[in-house]
Design a protein around this motif. Structure first.
Motif, mmCIF file in Angstrom:
data_model
loop_
_atom_site.group_PDB
_atom_site.id
_atom_site.type_symbol
_atom_site.label_atom_id
_atom_site.label_comp_id
_atom_site.label_asym_id
_atom_site.label_seq_id
_atom_site.Cartn_x
_atom_site.Cartn_y
_atom_site.Cartn_z
ATOM 1 N N LYS A 13 -6.735 -25.385 53.913
ATOM 2 C CA LYS A 13 -5.429 -26.044 53.818
ATOM 3 C C LYS A 13 -4.498 -25.547 54.914
ATOM 4 O O LYS A 13 -3.866 -26.335 55.611
ATOM 5 C CB LYS A 13 -4.804 -25.807 52.450
ATOM 6 C CG LYS A 13 -3.417 -26.406 52.280
ATOM 7 C CD LYS A 13 -2.768 -25.956 51.008
ATOM 8 C CE LYS A 13 -2.569 -24.501 51.033
ATOM 9 N NZ LYS A 13 -1.346 -23.873 50.894
ATOM 10 N N ASN A 17 -3.019 -27.699 58.071
ATOM 11 C CA ASN A 17 -1.572 -27.796 58.256
ATOM 12 C C ASN A 17 -1.133 -27.291 59.624
ATOM 13 O O ASN A 17 -0.252 -27.876 60.257
ATOM 14 C CB ASN A 17 -0.828 -27.016 57.161
ATOM 15 C CG ASN A 17 -0.807 -27.749 55.857
ATOM 16 O OD1 ASN A 17 -0.885 -28.972 55.816
ATOM 17 N ND2 ASN A 17 -0.684 -27.008 54.781
ATOM 18 N N GLN A 21 -0.076 -30.631 63.470
ATOM 19 C CA GLN A 21 1.369 -30.729 63.650
ATOM 20 C C GLN A 21 1.777 -31.963 64.438
ATOM 21 O O GLN A 21 2.781 -32.594 64.125
ATOM 22 C CB GLN A 21 1.893 -29.475 64.336
ATOM 23 C CG GLN A 21 1.742 -28.247 63.474
ATOM 24 C CD GLN A 21 2.083 -26.980 64.241
ATOM 25 O OE1 GLN A 21 2.402 -27.015 65.411
ATOM 26 N NE2 GLN A 21 2.005 -25.859 63.558
#
Length: 77
Positions: A13, A17, A21
């Motif tokens: 995760k 993330n 971006q």
């Protein structure tokens, strides 16, 4: 609970993330379409007169599980 699996999920995760971006994604569009699919599935279950009340709840919980939505503890058996 599998601690290694939980740590791996957390790492994946965080990795996603951090590396997406600049990735353009319309989160509202995705969430809205998924929500509509979930509601349509639930509606079909509720409308089916062949299911008992228990079966309806069970099938709705299964839909939540299918979409990784926590259904809580009340129906955990």
């Amino acid at each position: 609970m599998n601690i290694k699996l939980e740590l791996l999920k957390s790492y994946i995760k965080d990795y996603i993330n951090n590396n997406l971006q600049d990735f353009e994604i319309d989160a509202s569009e995705i969430a809205d379409s998924k929500a509509i699919n979930i509601l349509a599935e639930i509606q079909n279950i509720i409308r089916n007169e062949n299911y008992s009340d228990f079966d309806v709840v069970e099938k709705i919980v299964c839909i939540f599980e299918k979409y990784s939505i926590d259904a809580g503890f009340r129906h955990d058996f």
